[in-house]
Motif scaffolding. Structure first.
Motif, PDB file in Angstrom:
ATOM      1  N   GLY A   1       0.758  -2.034   0.279  1.00 59.57           N
ATOM      2  CA  GLY A   1       0.166   0.325  -0.290  1.00 59.57           C
ATOM      3  C   GLY A   1       0.966   0.995   0.136  1.00 59.57           C
ATOM      4  N   ALA A   2       1.922   0.856   0.070  1.00 61.22           N
ATOM      5  CA  ALA A   2       3.027   2.371  -0.485  1.00 61.22           C
ATOM      6  C   ALA A   2       2.020   3.559  -1.697  1.00 61.22           C
ATOM      7  N   SER A   3       2.832   4.900  -1.640  1.00 57.26           N
ATOM      8  CA  SER A   3       3.180   5.865  -2.938  1.00 57.26           C
ATOM      9  C   SER A   3       4.437   4.967  -3.867  1.00 57.26           C
ATOM     10  N   LYS A   4       3.784   5.386  -5.156  1.00 55.11           N
ATOM     11  CA  LYS A   4       4.714   5.155  -5.425  1.00 55.11           C
ATOM     12  C   LYS A   4       6.330   5.660  -5.106  1.00 55.11           C
ATOM     13  N   LYS A   5       6.149   7.127  -4.437  1.00 56.93           N
ATOM     14  CA  LYS A   5       7.290   8.005  -4.124  1.00 56.93           C
ATOM     15  C   LYS A   5       7.543   6.844  -3.046  1.00 56.93           C
ATOM     16  N   GLY A   6       7.196   6.458  -2.323  1.00 59.21           N
ATOM     17  CA  GLY A   6       7.863   5.469  -0.650  1.00 59.21           C
ATOM     18  C   GLY A   6       7.824   3.880  -1.072  1.00 59.21           C
ATOM     19  N   ALA A   7       7.504   3.596  -2.502  1.00 58.89           N
ATOM     20  CA  ALA A   7       7.794   2.345  -2.817  1.00 58.89           C
ATOM     21  C   ALA A   7       9.245   2.611  -3.880  1.00 58.89           C
ATOM     22  N   LEU A   8      10.073   3.988  -4.815  1.00 63.19           N
ATOM     23  CA  LEU A   8      10.827   3.830  -4.974  1.00 63.19           C
ATOM     24  C   LEU A   8      11.965   3.918  -3.975  1.00 63.19           C
ATOM     25  N   LEU A   9      11.689   4.817  -2.885  1.00 59.80           N
ATOM     26  CA  LEU A   9      12.648   5.154  -2.049  1.00 59.80           C
ATOM     27  C   LEU A   9      13.108   3.538  -0.914  1.00 59.80           C
ATOM     28  N   PHE A  10      12.002   2.846  -0.891  1.00 55.87           N
ATOM     29  CA  PHE A  10      12.252   1.719  -0.489  1.00 55.87           C
ATOM     30  C   PHE A  10      13.601   0.693  -1.626  1.00 55.87           C
ATOM     31  N   GLY A  11      12.581   0.532  -2.378  1.00 55.24           N
ATOM     32  CA  GLY A  11      13.521   0.505  -3.779  1.00 55.24           C
ATOM     33  C   GLY A  11      15.630   0.925  -3.706  1.00 55.24           C
ATOM     34  N   PHE A  12      15.233   1.846  -3.892  1.00 56.89           N
ATOM     35  CA  PHE A  12      16.073   1.988  -3.920  1.00 56.89           C
ATOM     36  C   PHE A  12      17.258   2.021  -2.559  1.00 56.89           C
ATOM     37  N   ILE A  13      16.695   2.336  -1.517  1.00 57.13           N
ATOM     38  CA  ILE A  13      17.455   1.344  -0.479  1.00 57.13           C
ATOM     39  C   ILE A  13      17.806  -0.024  -0.428  1.00 57.13           C
ATOM     40  N   THR A  14      16.771  -0.608  -0.972  1.00 59.53           N
ATOM     41  CA  THR A  14      17.080  -1.589  -0.753  1.00 59.53           C
ATOM     42  C   THR A  14      18.376  -2.363  -2.220  1.00 59.53           C
ATOM     43  N   VAL A  15      18.431  -1.555  -3.095  1.00 59.60           N
ATOM     44  CA  VAL A  15      19.311  -1.639  -3.659  1.00 59.60           C
ATOM     45  C   VAL A  15      20.754  -1.743  -3.025  1.00 59.60           C
ATOM     46  N   VAL A  16      20.618  -0.102  -1.826  1.00 58.26           N
ATOM     47  CA  VAL A  16      21.745   0.201  -1.206  1.00 58.26           C
ATOM     48  C   VAL A  16      22.749  -0.766  -0.632  1.00 58.26           C
ATOM     49  N   VAL A  17      21.602  -1.762   0.320  1.00 61.07           N
ATOM     50  CA  VAL A  17      21.960  -2.576   1.150  1.00 61.07           C
ATOM     51  C   VAL A  17      22.983  -3.307   0.512  1.00 61.07           C
ATOM     52  N   ALA A  18      22.126  -3.725  -0.252  1.00 62.76           N
ATOM     53  CA  ALA A  18      22.105  -4.965  -1.632  1.00 62.76           C
ATOM     54  C   ALA A  18      23.562  -5.054  -2.070  1.00 62.76           C
ATOM     55  N   LEU A  19      24.248  -3.455  -2.738  1.00 64.14           N
ATOM     56  CA  LEU A  19      25.228  -3.051  -2.884  1.00 64.14           C
ATOM     57  C   LEU A  19      26.737  -3.132  -1.789  1.00 64.14           C
ATOM     58  N   ILE A  20      25.373  -3.002  -0.209  1.00 60.35           N
ATOM     59  CA  ILE A  20      26.916  -2.792   0.910  1.00 60.35           C
ATOM     60  C   ILE A  20      27.394  -4.453   0.520  1.00 60.35           C
ATOM     61  N   ILE A  21      26.506  -4.795   1.295  1.00 59.25           N
ATOM     62  CA  ILE A  21      26.242  -6.780   1.264  1.00 59.25           C
ATOM     63  C   ILE A  21      27.366  -7.187   0.422  1.00 59.25           C
ATOM     64  N   ALA A  22      27.174  -6.554  -1.089  1.00 61.19           N
ATOM     65  CA  ALA A  22      27.680  -7.554  -1.723  1.00 61.19           C
ATOM     66  C   ALA A  22      29.571  -6.827  -2.028  1.00 61.19           C
ATOM     67  N   ASN A  23      29.645  -5.573  -1.596  1.00 66.53           N
ATOM     68  CA  ASN A  23      31.229  -5.176  -1.058  1.00 66.53           C
ATOM     69  C   ASN A  23      31.446  -5.712  -0.130  1.00 66.53           C
ATOM     70  N   ILE A  24      30.377  -6.259   1.115  1.00 67.41           N
ATOM     71  CA  ILE A  24      31.900  -6.447   2.000  1.00 67.41           C
ATOM     72  C   ILE A  24      31.975  -7.900   1.284  1.00 67.41           C
ATOM     73  N   LYS A  25      31.069  -8.474   0.531  1.00 70.86           N
ATOM     74  CA  LYS A  25      31.187 -10.088   0.058  1.00 70.86           C
ATOM     75  C   LYS A  25      32.793 -10.001  -0.474  1.00 70.86           C
ATOM     76  N   VAL A  26      32.952  -9.225  -0.857  1.00 66.83           N
ATOM     77  CA  VAL A  26      34.071  -8.386  -2.189  1.00 66.83           C
ATOM     78  C   VAL A  26      35.044  -8.544  -1.810  1.00 66.83           C
ATOM     79  N   ASN A  27      35.073  -7.570  -1.270  1.00 68.02           N
ATOM     80  CA  ASN A  27      36.022  -6.732   0.000  1.00 68.02           C
ATOM     81  C   ASN A  27      36.725  -8.380   0.982  1.00 68.02           C
ATOM     82  N   LEU A  28      35.882  -9.001   1.822  1.00 72.82           N
ATOM     83  CA  LEU A  28      36.500 -10.172   2.530  1.00 72.82           C
ATOM     84  C   LEU A  28      37.183 -11.432   1.522  1.00 72.82           C
ATOM     85  N   SER A  29      36.054 -10.810   0.340  1.00 71.91           N
ATOM     86  CA  SER A  29      37.250 -12.267  -0.537  1.00 71.91           C
ATOM     87  C   SER A  29      38.620 -12.102  -0.619  1.00 71.91           C
ATOM     88  N   HIS A  30      39.123 -11.078  -1.204  1.00 68.70           N
ATOM     89  CA  HIS A  30      40.274 -10.403  -1.665  1.00 68.70           C
ATOM     90  C   HIS A  30      41.491 -10.849   0.160  1.00 68.70           C
TER      91      HIS A  30
END
Length: 172
Positions: free
Chosen positions: A143-172
């Protein structure tokens, strides 16, 4: 509780099971997308510009992740079920498998469509977009607005990129 009537037909699968299987497939799809995002960042230079190697890597990583996950899931289901599997356990394992394969197909299509030195970037962009789209759809379905959903989608990507970055940095 049975599902509501849709188009004049009553569903035979209990509503909660249908929801659980979708959740299983989607969680595996997100897991594979996140795993691929991190792993493909590790191979940035060695895979650049070779779409066949990118596709081989996508499928190698996906098959490894999915098989390991389904194996662990089935063993855990046996333990929890005191040596036996319930029908739902088998259905959930198949949902996990399909969720992982779906992401690999999308990533493969991105690699094959671009087919130049930017193919690897295109695959990572598509994976990030998939993760963000799921975040967006989660909020819109609640039931979120489009703007609220876009913000959440953006935050989801940011968190995913942080997790992926942690994985990459720990693998080196």
């Amino acid at each position: 509780m049975e599902a509501p009537r849709l188009g004049g037909h009553e569903r035979t699968v209990p509503w909660h099971m249908d929801t659980e299987l979708r959740k299983d497939a989607l969680s595996m799809a997100l897991y594979v997308a996140l795993g691929l995002l991190g792993a493909l960042s590790l191979f940035d230079r060695s895979l650049s510009g070779t779409d066949v190697r990118i596709v081989e890597t996508i499928w190698g990583i996906t098959v490894g992740l999915v098989l390991a996950h389904v194996f662990a899931f089935v063993v855990a289901a046996h333990v929890a079920g005191q040596g036996s599997l319930r029908r739902h356990d088998g259905e959930a394992a198949v949902a996990h498998l399909l969720g992982g394969i779906a992401v690999a197909i999308v990533a493969t299509l991105a690699a094959l469509v671009v087919r130049d030195e930017t193919a690897l970037r295109a695959v990572r962009l598509v994976l990030a977009a998939f993760i963000g789209t799921v975040g967006y759809l989660v909020r819109r379905s609640n039931g979120a607005s489009k703007k609220g959903a876009l913000l959440f989608g953006f935050i989801t990507v940011v968190v995913a990129l942080i997790i992926a970055n942690i994985k990459v940095n720990l693998s080196h």
